[in-house]
Motif scaffolding. Structure first.
Motif, PDB file in Angstrom:
ATOM      1  N   ASN A  12       0.851  -1.182   0.000  1.00 41.42           N
ATOM      2  CA  ASN A  12       0.000   0.000   0.000  1.00 41.42           C
ATOM      3  C   ASN A  12       0.893   1.241   0.000  1.00 41.42           C
ATOM      4  OD1 ASN A  12      -1.896   2.023   0.422  1.00 41.42           O
ATOM      5  ND2 ASN A  12      -3.112   0.774   1.831  1.00 41.42           N
ATOM      6  N   THR A  13       0.721   2.093  -1.003  1.00 40.78           N
ATOM      7  CA  THR A  13       1.583   3.278  -1.085  1.00 40.78           C
ATOM      8  C   THR A  13       1.256   4.305  -0.014  1.00 40.78           C
ATOM      9  OG1 THR A  13       0.122   4.440  -2.647  1.00 40.78           O
ATOM     10  CG2 THR A  13       1.795   2.977  -3.580  1.00 40.78           C
ATOM     11  N   GLU A  14       0.130   4.162   0.661  1.00 38.88           N
ATOM     12  CA  GLU A  14      -0.221   5.121   1.705  1.00 38.88           C
ATOM     13  C   GLU A  14       0.742   5.049   2.878  1.00 38.88           C
ATOM     14  OE1 GLU A  14      -4.272   4.584   2.768  1.00 38.88           O
ATOM     15  OE2 GLU A  14      -5.058   5.277   0.838  1.00 38.88           O
ATOM     16  N   ALA A  15       1.564   4.000   2.908  1.00 39.39           N
ATOM     17  CA  ALA A  15       2.533   3.861   4.004  1.00 39.39           C
ATOM     18  C   ALA A  15       3.738   4.786   3.823  1.00 39.39           C
ATOM     19  CB  ALA A  15       3.007   2.411   4.099  1.00 39.39           C
ATOM     20  N   ARG A  49      -2.928   0.310  -4.144  1.00 34.61           N
ATOM     21  CA  ARG A  49      -2.877  -0.878  -3.282  1.00 34.61           C
ATOM     22  C   ARG A  49      -2.809  -2.120  -4.164  1.00 34.61           C
ATOM     23  NH1 ARG A  49      -3.985  -2.496   1.888  1.00 34.61           N
ATOM     24  NH2 ARG A  49      -4.772  -4.625   2.120  1.00 34.61           N
ATOM     25  N   VAL A  50      -1.935  -3.050  -3.804  1.00 36.20           N
ATOM     26  CA  VAL A  50      -1.807  -4.316  -4.516  1.00 36.20           C
ATOM     27  C   VAL A  50      -1.934  -5.447  -3.504  1.00 36.20           C
ATOM     28  CG1 VAL A  50      -0.344  -5.782  -5.945  1.00 36.20           C
ATOM     29  CG2 VAL A  50      -0.294  -3.302  -6.253  1.00 36.20           C
ATOM     30  N   GLU A  51      -2.821  -6.382  -3.792  1.00 38.65           N
ATOM     31  CA  GLU A  51      -2.979  -7.573  -2.952  1.00 38.65           C
ATOM     32  C   GLU A  51      -2.785  -8.796  -3.833  1.00 38.65           C
ATOM     33  OE1 GLU A  51      -6.142  -9.282   0.335  1.00 38.65           O
ATOM     34  OE2 GLU A  51      -6.913  -8.366  -1.495  1.00 38.65           O
ATOM     35  N   VAL A  60      -3.855 -14.287  -8.158  1.00 39.23           N
ATOM     36  CA  VAL A  60      -4.597 -13.106  -8.579  1.00 39.23           C
ATOM     37  C   VAL A  60      -3.981 -11.889  -7.898  1.00 39.23           C
ATOM     38  CG1 VAL A  60      -6.356 -13.385  -6.759  1.00 39.23           C
ATOM     39  CG2 VAL A  60      -6.861 -12.004  -8.788  1.00 39.23           C
ATOM     40  N   ASN A  61      -3.774 -10.842  -8.664  1.00 35.68           N
ATOM     41  CA  ASN A  61      -3.340  -9.552  -8.138  1.00 35.68           C
ATOM     42  C   ASN A  61      -4.532  -8.606  -8.183  1.00 35.68           C
ATOM     43  OD1 ASN A  61      -0.578 -10.234  -7.779  1.00 35.68           O
ATOM     44  ND2 ASN A  61      -0.255 -10.001  -9.964  1.00 35.68           N
ATOM     45  N   VAL A 129     -10.528   6.580  -9.560  1.00 38.70           N
ATOM     46  CA  VAL A 129     -10.017   5.352  -8.956  1.00 38.70           C
ATOM     47  C   VAL A 129     -10.318   4.190  -9.896  1.00 38.70           C
ATOM     48  CG1 VAL A 129     -10.134   3.792  -6.985  1.00 38.70           C
ATOM     49  CG2 VAL A 129     -10.352   6.264  -6.624  1.00 38.70           C
ATOM     50  N   LEU A 130      -9.289   3.422 -10.229  1.00 34.86           N
ATOM     51  CA  LEU A 130      -9.443   2.291 -11.121  1.00 34.86           C
ATOM     52  C   LEU A 130      -9.098   1.013 -10.382  1.00 34.86           C
ATOM     53  CD1 LEU A 130      -7.997   4.844 -12.839  1.00 34.86           C
ATOM     54  CD2 LEU A 130      -8.595   3.325 -14.712  1.00 34.86           C
ATOM     55  N   GLY A 131      -9.662  -0.085 -10.831  1.00 32.74           N
ATOM     56  CA  GLY A 131      -9.385  -1.352 -10.170  1.00 32.74           C
ATOM     57  C   GLY A 131      -9.412  -2.509 -11.144  1.00 32.74           C
ATOM     58  N   VAL A 132      -8.577  -3.520 -10.861  1.00 29.50           N
ATOM     59  CA  VAL A 132      -8.518  -4.708 -11.708  1.00 29.50           C
ATOM     60  C   VAL A 132      -8.149  -5.915 -10.857  1.00 29.50           C
ATOM     61  CG1 VAL A 132      -6.080  -4.354 -12.296  1.00 29.50           C
ATOM     62  CG2 VAL A 132      -7.541  -5.675 -13.845  1.00 29.50           C
ATOM     63  N   ALA A 133      -8.736  -7.060 -11.195  1.00 31.91           N
ATOM     64  CA  ALA A 133      -8.302  -8.341 -10.645  1.00 31.91           C
ATOM     65  C   ALA A 133      -7.589  -9.062 -11.774  1.00 31.91           C
ATOM     66  CB  ALA A 133      -9.490  -9.158 -10.144  1.00 31.91           C
ATOM     67  N   SER A 134      -6.269  -9.166 -11.656  1.00 30.63           N
ATOM     68  CA  SER A 134      -5.450  -9.724 -12.730  1.00 30.63           C
ATOM     69  C   SER A 134      -4.977 -11.120 -12.335  1.00 30.63           C
ATOM     70  CB  SER A 134      -4.250  -8.817 -13.010  1.00 30.63           C
ATOM     71  OG  SER A 134      -3.475  -9.320 -14.077  1.00 30.63           O
ATOM     72  N   PHE A 135      -5.505 -12.140 -13.026  1.00 33.40           N
ATOM     73  CA  PHE A 135      -5.115 -13.518 -12.753  1.00 33.40           C
ATOM     74  C   PHE A 135      -3.859 -13.865 -13.546  1.00 33.40           C
ATOM     75  CE2 PHE A 135      -9.644 -13.305 -11.989  1.00 33.40           C
ATOM     76  CZ  PHE A 135      -9.785 -13.974 -10.779  1.00 33.40           C
TER      77      PHE A 135
END
Length: 323
Positions: A12-15, A49-51, A60-61, A129-135
């Motif tokens: 998380n870049t907020e850190a 944020r990347v999980e 999955v990212n 704000v954009l979002g993606v689930a990248s497998f």
């Protein structure tokens, strides 16, 4: 393996300070972890944020970020240890994928696939704000399903008229439940998703030939997935499964007969397999056999014991003890 938790990592870049957020995203996440090269966005702050969740051979990212551009350069490809395909479920915003002479656009709710072994550009826009689930799909896993079909161009597989909805639903389910499901179940669902994607790609490459057969194959995959997800329901019925898949009860019986089984036998075998796995799983040694059987939908322990012995050649207690 059952009992082993899926591996989860997050960044998380907020850190870090706003002026350093994009650098952290570029160097600590994109270049060190994903081998991608992002371009500097507008402004200084870059909340991202990347999980990452791994299951079996897949992962999955889940990524959220502002508008920006990402490139996969020849140097990024050379630094990668394993070839893969990216199967992206767009969650918010829009992304344009440019690879070779192809351009593909993904909007929220759409799924596309493209090759990591050839340079590409991803233009993420229509924020804020954009979002993606990248497998991350191992190349060999897709190639095993496609056969010697050559390269795969960027393709929006959610457009397939017969399979698109199933692909989107499978991707959404796996993204939402990867950490909640037993890892073996998540890996199995990932396999179903790849089966559907491979069928969609094969259908696209050969036009509409054998459409009826492909649709039956895809529906059978969706049927098995629906049963697998609800195996633990004690009163699981053909009617409830047919409704969840969107087909008739008669077609459920037809598809399972085509595979040489029946609804009751298919459910029974999968439940027995689930019990057998947990009986040998050290994480469940504290649980009694009846509790495990009830948890897998068995209501009659004597009936369960008879069926277990018939399938595995020994009583559940002996199976647990490895006799």
């Amino acid at each position: 393996m059952p009992g082993v938790q899926a591996l989860q990592r997050s960044w998380n870049t907020e850190a870090v300070r706003p002026a350093e957020q994009f650098s952290f995203y570029r160097e600590a996440i994109c270049q060190a972890f994903m081998n991608l090269t992002p371009e500097w966005p507008k402004g200084a702050a870059f909340p991202a944020r990347v999980e990452n969740v791994q299951f079996g051979d897949g992962a999955v990212n889940r990524v959220t970020f502002p508008e920006h551009t990402v490139r996969r350069l020849p140097s990024d490809i050379a630094a990668s240890s394993r070839r893969c395909f990216y199967l992206n479920l767009k969650l918010a915003g829009r992304c344009r994928i440019l690879q070779d002479s192809h351009e593909l656009s993904l909007s929220s709710g759409q799924v596309g696939i493209f090759d990591s072994d050839r340079p590409f550009t991803l233009i993420h826009d229509r924020g804020p704000v954009l979002g993606v689930a990248s497998f991350k799909v191992p190349a060999e896993a897709l190639n095993d399903r496609l056969g010697p079909s050559g390269s795969v161009p960027p393709t929006r597989v959610s457009d397939d008229p017969a399979l698109g909805t199933l692909i989107v639903e499978s991707a959404r389910s796996l993204n939402a439940n990867a950490l909640r499901m037993p890892p073996a179940d998540a890996a199995a669902l990932f396999g179903v998703l790849l089966d559907l994607v491979a069928l969609a790609l094969a259908r696209r490459s050969r036009g509409n030939a054998r459409e009826a057969s492909s649709f039956a194959d895809a529906t059978a995959l969706a049927l098995r997935r629906a049963i697998h997800e609800r195996l633990r329901e004690p009163r699981l019925t053909v009617a409830s499964i047919a409704t969840s898949v969107g087909i008739s009860e008669r077609y459920v019986h037809k598809l399972l007969a085509r595979a040489g089984t029946s609804f009751s036998e298919f459910v029974m075998e999968r439940r027995l397999d689930g019990v057998a796995a947990e009986l040998r799983d050290p994480a469940h040694t504290h649980r009694d056999i009846g509790s495990i059987a009830f948890d897998w939908g068995f209501a009659d322990l004597s009936h369960f014991t008879r069926r277990f012995k018939h399938r595995f050649g020994m009583r559940p207690r002996d199976w647990r003890e490895g006799k």
